[in-house]
Design an enzyme around this catalytic site. Sequence first.
Site, PDB file in Angstrom:
ATOM      1  N   HIS A   1     113.777  49.072  26.464  1.00 45.24           N
ATOM      2  CA  HIS A   1     113.248  49.450  25.156  1.00 45.24           C
ATOM      3  C   HIS A   1     113.370  48.258  24.207  1.00 45.24           C
ATOM      4  O   HIS A   1     114.421  47.630  24.123  1.00 45.24           O
ATOM      5  CB  HIS A   1     114.032  50.642  24.600  1.00 45.24           C
ATOM      6  CG  HIS A   1     113.809  50.889  23.140  1.00 45.24           C
ATOM      7  ND1 HIS A   1     114.812  50.722  22.211  1.00 45.24           N
ATOM      8  CD2 HIS A   1     112.700  51.265  22.459  1.00 45.24           C
ATOM      9  CE1 HIS A   1     114.328  51.006  21.010  1.00 45.24           C
ATOM     10  NE2 HIS A   1     113.059  51.333  21.131  1.00 45.24           N
TER      11      HIS A   1
ATOM     12  N   HIS B   1     111.296  43.724  15.266  1.00 48.60           N
ATOM     13  CA  HIS B   1     111.994  45.010  15.174  1.00 48.60           C
ATOM     14  C   HIS B   1     112.854  44.938  13.920  1.00 48.60           C
ATOM     15  O   HIS B   1     114.006  44.544  13.962  1.00 48.60           O
ATOM     16  CB  HIS B   1     112.852  45.262  16.415  1.00 48.60           C
ATOM     17  CG  HIS B   1     113.363  46.668  16.502  1.00 48.60           C
ATOM     18  ND1 HIS B   1     114.563  46.991  17.123  1.00 48.60           N
ATOM     19  CD2 HIS B   1     112.847  47.846  16.056  1.00 48.60           C
ATOM     20  CE1 HIS B   1     114.745  48.302  17.062  1.00 48.60           C
ATOM     21  NE2 HIS B   1     113.723  48.843  16.417  1.00 48.60           N
TER      22      HIS B   1
END
Length: 318
Positions: free
Chosen positions: A38, A115
Amino acid sequence: MEDEERLCISSCCSDWMSEMPSVFWDIPLWNLAIPGSHDTMTYCLDERSSVVKSSPWVLQVLDTLLPCIVRPCIMKWATTQEDSISNQLDLGIRFLDLRIAHKLKDPDKVFYFAHGIYSLLTVKEALTEVAHWLDQHTKEVVIIALSAFDGMNLDQHKDLIQFLICTFDNKICPSHIIPSLQQCWDHNYQVILSYDDPAASGYKELWPQCEYWWANTSDPSHVISYLEERKAEGRPGQFFAAGLNLTEDAKYVLSHPFQSLQSMTMSSYSLLLNWVKQQCPGPGKSCLNIICTDFVGAFSNEFTNLVIGLNQTLLKET
């Protein structure tokens, strides 16, 4: 079952697909259990970069006023992996979750990962590294899922798509194929490119979005409940990923000032992996395909070995 047909799992998973017994070779890849990471590229986030443009405006203001506080905090909660992309592939990861972004003042054709904040490595650097790794592991197949595309316009999408096609070239498995290991080996296919944007329309090299089951919670028991609900609804017909990743919110971060995403994840790892042990791949309604987690190399690569080992259940059906 003959011993040589049994699935062999070891501490080294860099060539696990090429080592699969022949009984697996003609199974579509979306019916195998495949380990994934992930937010693959968060091991190289840049603490000096600003927050991404899609961040909430409050966070952008705070980043402008107090970057020395905001950015370390983001680093602590946005870093989901420790291993480099090549090391993840060596660990046996065969699904890469890449969140793409373009910085406002950068040249049009320079792309990063993001992110919360941007990465140090560019997309070109990381995917060139993947292409070189594949040259050394010619029977391994990697699913690369590109998404987010923060701050990108249509022309930039076209530039990125052309880079992908040029970089992976004949390694790319076209989207009309039903990919099995044998099919990929016969045509030297090593890359399946999933591109989650309408800009991908018309490119035979690009597969549609790979559905990702995301619970969006910090509670591992709720993650498991959510994934069980999705299983009950039935799996998609092609590639999809079940995410074990935990997700913090602002309330959780403020109430756990000495924690990080890593400490939160490690404390829940055994519970989540015990759930994985009960799963099986295959075409059935409740079967799984790609399983993703954070910190994939933790506990001597237990996660990857466990997911690959789930394919053993398919031997009972042959």
